[in-house]
Design an enzyme around this catalytic site. Structure first.
Site, PDB file in Angstrom:
ATOM      1  N   GLY A  14       0.803  -1.243   0.000  1.00  0.00           N
ATOM      2  CA  GLY A  14       0.000   0.000   0.000  1.00  0.00           C
ATOM      3  C   GLY A  14       0.824   1.276   0.000  1.00  0.00           C
ATOM      4  O   GLY A  14       0.285   2.355   0.250  1.00  0.00           O
ATOM      5  N   ILE A  18      -0.801   1.679  -7.335  1.00  0.00           N
ATOM      6  CA  ILE A  18      -2.199   1.233  -7.275  1.00  0.00           C
ATOM      7  C   ILE A  18      -2.634   0.994  -5.828  1.00  0.00           C
ATOM      8  O   ILE A  18      -3.749   1.368  -5.440  1.00  0.00           O
ATOM      9  CB  ILE A  18      -2.363  -0.056  -8.121  1.00  0.00           C
ATOM     10  CG1 ILE A  18      -2.144   0.259  -9.612  1.00  0.00           C
ATOM     11  CG2 ILE A  18      -3.742  -0.684  -7.901  1.00  0.00           C
ATOM     12  CD1 ILE A  18      -2.015  -0.968 -10.513  1.00  0.00           C
ATOM     13  N   GLY A  19      -1.754   0.388  -5.030  1.00  0.00           N
ATOM     14  CA  GLY A  19      -2.115   0.098  -3.632  1.00  0.00           C
ATOM     15  C   GLY A  19      -2.381   1.378  -2.844  1.00  0.00           C
ATOM     16  O   GLY A  19      -3.378   1.477  -2.121  1.00  0.00           O
ATOM     17  N   SER A 137      -3.574  -8.975 -14.077  1.00  0.00           N
ATOM     18  CA  SER A 137      -3.004  -8.101 -15.116  1.00  0.00           C
ATOM     19  C   SER A 137      -3.538  -8.543 -16.460  1.00  0.00           C
ATOM     20  O   SER A 137      -3.859  -9.725 -16.653  1.00  0.00           O
ATOM     21  CB  SER A 137      -1.479  -8.220 -15.137  1.00  0.00           C
ATOM     22  OG  SER A 137      -0.953  -7.576 -16.294  1.00  0.00           O
ATOM     23  N   TYR A 150       6.261 -13.304 -15.597  1.00  0.00           N
ATOM     24  CA  TYR A 150       5.248 -12.421 -15.005  1.00  0.00           C
ATOM     25  C   TYR A 150       3.845 -12.830 -15.473  1.00  0.00           C
ATOM     26  O   TYR A 150       2.911 -12.940 -14.673  1.00  0.00           O
ATOM     27  CB  TYR A 150       5.564 -10.970 -15.385  1.00  0.00           C
ATOM     28  CG  TYR A 150       4.612  -9.944 -14.826  1.00  0.00           C
ATOM     29  CD1 TYR A 150       4.489  -9.748 -13.452  1.00  0.00           C
ATOM     30  CD2 TYR A 150       3.834  -9.148 -15.678  1.00  0.00           C
ATOM     31  CE1 TYR A 150       3.615  -8.794 -12.936  1.00  0.00           C
ATOM     32  CE2 TYR A 150       2.969  -8.195 -15.175  1.00  0.00           C
ATOM     33  CZ  TYR A 150       2.857  -8.022 -13.805  1.00  0.00           C
ATOM     34  OH  TYR A 150       1.991  -7.075 -13.309  1.00  0.00           O
TER      35      TYR A 150
HETATM   36  N1  LIG Z   1       1.499  -0.585 -13.220  1.00  0.00           N
HETATM   37  C1  LIG Z   1       1.070  -1.446 -14.102  1.00  0.00           C
HETATM   38  O1  LIG Z   1       1.167  -1.207 -15.322  1.00  0.00           O
HETATM   39  C2  LIG Z   1       0.408  -2.728 -13.645  1.00  0.00           C
HETATM   40  C3  LIG Z   1      -0.359  -3.430 -14.593  1.00  0.00           C
HETATM   41  C4  LIG Z   1      -0.976  -4.620 -14.198  1.00  0.00           C
HETATM   42  C5  LIG Z   1      -0.832  -5.080 -12.903  1.00  0.00           C
HETATM   43  N2  LIG Z   1      -0.058  -4.364 -12.020  1.00  0.00           N
HETATM   44  C6  LIG Z   1       0.072  -4.918 -10.670  1.00  0.00           C
HETATM   45  O2  LIG Z   1      -0.307  -3.951  -9.732  1.00  0.00           O
HETATM   46  C7  LIG Z   1       0.305  -4.246  -8.472  1.00  0.00           C
HETATM   47  C8  LIG Z   1       0.852  -2.950  -7.885  1.00  0.00           C
HETATM   48  O3  LIG Z   1       1.854  -2.440  -8.745  1.00  0.00           O
HETATM   49  P1  LIG Z   1       2.023  -0.883  -9.046  1.00  0.00           P
HETATM   50  O4  LIG Z   1       1.874  -0.708 -10.500  1.00  0.00           O
HETATM   51  O5  LIG Z   1       1.216  -0.072  -8.126  1.00  0.00           O
HETATM   52  O6  LIG Z   1       3.586  -0.747  -8.741  1.00  0.00           O
HETATM   53  P2  LIG Z   1       4.385   0.059  -7.597  1.00  0.00           P
HETATM   54  O7  LIG Z   1       4.086   1.514  -7.678  1.00  0.00           O
HETATM   55  O8  LIG Z   1       5.809  -0.385  -7.784  1.00  0.00           O
HETATM   56  O9  LIG Z   1       3.802  -0.500  -6.235  1.00  0.00           O
HETATM   57  C9  LIG Z   1       4.109  -1.799  -5.772  1.00  0.00           C
HETATM   58  C10 LIG Z   1       3.676  -1.919  -4.335  1.00  0.00           C
HETATM   59  O10 LIG Z   1       3.840  -3.278  -3.921  1.00  0.00           O
HETATM   60  C11 LIG Z   1       4.692  -3.322  -2.789  1.00  0.00           C
HETATM   61  N3  LIG Z   1       5.458  -4.559  -2.874  1.00  0.00           N
HETATM   62  C12 LIG Z   1       6.235  -5.003  -3.889  1.00  0.00           C
HETATM   63  N4  LIG Z   1       6.725  -6.213  -3.598  1.00  0.00           N
HETATM   64  C13 LIG Z   1       6.242  -6.550  -2.369  1.00  0.00           C
HETATM   65  C14 LIG Z   1       6.384  -7.672  -1.527  1.00  0.00           C
HETATM   66  N5  LIG Z   1       7.152  -8.720  -1.863  1.00  0.00           N
HETATM   67  N6  LIG Z   1       5.733  -7.677  -0.326  1.00  0.00           N
HETATM   68  C15 LIG Z   1       4.978  -6.624   0.051  1.00  0.00           C
HETATM   69  N7  LIG Z   1       4.819  -5.520  -0.714  1.00  0.00           N
HETATM   70  C16 LIG Z   1       5.442  -5.487  -1.907  1.00  0.00           C
HETATM   71  C17 LIG Z   1       5.519  -2.056  -2.828  1.00  0.00           C
HETATM   72  O11 LIG Z   1       5.864  -1.675  -1.512  1.00  0.00           O
HETATM   73  P3  LIG Z   1       7.358  -1.479  -0.928  1.00  0.00           P
HETATM   74  O12 LIG Z   1       8.250  -1.084  -2.076  1.00  0.00           O
HETATM   75  O13 LIG Z   1       7.185  -0.391   0.083  1.00  0.00           O
HETATM   76  O14 LIG Z   1       7.701  -2.802  -0.331  1.00  0.00           O
HETATM   77  C18 LIG Z   1       4.505  -1.062  -3.390  1.00  0.00           C
HETATM   78  O15 LIG Z   1       3.669  -0.575  -2.362  1.00  0.00           O
HETATM   79  C19 LIG Z   1       1.347  -5.323  -8.745  1.00  0.00           C
HETATM   80  O16 LIG Z   1       0.839  -6.580  -8.348  1.00  0.00           O
HETATM   81  C20 LIG Z   1       1.495  -5.276 -10.256  1.00  0.00           C
HETATM   82  O17 LIG Z   1       1.907  -6.506 -10.784  1.00  0.00           O
HETATM   83  C21 LIG Z   1       0.545  -3.214 -12.363  1.00  0.00           C
END
Ligand SMILES: NC(=O)c1ccc[n+]([C@@H]2O[C@H](COP(=O)([O-])OP(=O)(O)OC[C@H]3O[C@@H](n4cnc5c(N)ncnc54)[C@H](OP(=O)(O)O)[C@@H]3O)[C@@H](O)[C@H]2O)c1
Length: 249
Positions: A14, A18-19, A137, A150
């Site tokens: 979070g 997105i979180g 995704s 992925y």
């Molecule tokens: N952005 C896109 O284009 C996209 C598209 C489809 C799906 N998604 C999915 O959306 C989700 C969130 O990604 P986002 O795009 O918001 O990226 P982001 O801005 O990099 O955020 C990722 C979040 O996940 C946390 N995180 C990562 N690995 C972790 C772990 N092992 N344990 C606990 N927390 C963890 C990070 O927290 P800390 O760094 O503080 O640990 C951060 O809060 C992911 O599952 C990603 O695969 C993203």
């Protein structure tokens, strides 16, 4: 509108993207939010940013010890979770011929195994009428250069969501997934690509989106809040693509 007044939302990952946007959306609608991160400093920074109704703790979705302790860590903050958003994650990119076992294990541990057991360990705190949303995704429906592991891990997530929906139907717990298209977050910075490759990749992806733009994290947050609300009371076992038409058109 305080649609989530009195509700407690648990969001993994979070502190960013997105979180964090989803945490803000639920807070704006009257909820309390509990979130995880891999780093204490990110927890503290995000708690300050989100305000007194948000509390975080360190829990790495890719580490079994942290998953095993999840129920007890959660109960330090709440005795009830009304909405679980299984969101924590990242992507790694490498061609199939160069992918290592370590890359496979890291992504499957965090996304698939982490997601599956996060839901299992949160369930003891979830009552009838609560619900779960998994972050999958659109790569589950299309191939992406370098994204084989992925895509495979997120495909597992999408089916884990369906299996939970099936097995929890008797408990009146709805379970759905969302499949974001390209969203402007830290996601691409976290993928460990050189700057030039990252920028080229983002530009190429943008050209593939019929709406010709990256989505915003809050556009995913609004969909998660919809699925978690009574407006979606007859929706379970579903996956909603939020992708500017990338898969559908
Ligand atoms: N952005 C896109 O284009 C996209 C598209 C489809 C799906 N998604 C999915 O959306 C989700 C969130 O990604 P986002 O795009 O918001 O990226 P982001 O801005 O990099 O955020 C990722 C979040 O996940 C946390 N995180 C990562 N690995 C972790 C772990 N092992 N344990 C606990 N927390 C963890 C990070 O927290 P800390 O760094 O503080 O640990 C951060 O809060 C992911 O599952 C990603 O695969 C993203």
């Amino acid at each position: 509108m305080n649609k989530f007044e009195g509700k407690t939302i648990f969001i993994t990952g979070g502190t960013s993207g997105i979180g964090k946007a989803t945490a803000k959306e639920f807070l704006d609608q009257g909820a309390k939010v509990i979130f995880t991160s891999r780093k204490q400093e990110n927890v503290e920074k995000t708690e300050k940013e989100l305000g007194e109704n948000a509390k975080g703790f360190v829990s790495d979705a890719g580490k079994w010890q942290d998953i095993e302790n999840l129920t007890s860590k959660l109960t330090n903050h709440t005795d009830q979770v009304d909405v679980l958003f299984v969101n924590a994650g990242f992507a790694g990119f490498s061609p199939v011929t160069e992918t290592t076992q370590e890359e496979w294990d890291n992504q499957f541990n965090t996304l698939a195994k982490g997601g599956f057991f996060t839901a299992q360990k949160t369930l003891p705190l979830m009552k009838e009428g609560s619900n779960i949303i998994f972050n999958a995704s659109i790569v589950t429906d299309m191939a992406m250069d370098g994204g084989a592991v992925y895509s495979a891990a997120k495909s597992a997530v999408k089916h884990i969501s369906k299996s939970y929906a099936n097995e929890l139907k008797g408990n009146k717990i709805r379970v759905n997934s969302i499949s974001p298209g390209p969203i402007g977050t830290n996601f691409y910075n976290e993928a460990g690509l050189p700057d030039e490759q990252k920028e080229n990749m983002k530009e190429q992806i943008k050209q593939q989106v019929p709406m010709r733009r990256f989505g915003e994290a809050k556009e995913i947050a609004k969909t998660v809040a919809f699925l978690a609300s009574d407006d979606a009371s007859y929706i379970t076992g579903h996956d909603i693509q939020v992708d500017g038409g990338m898969v559908q058109l």
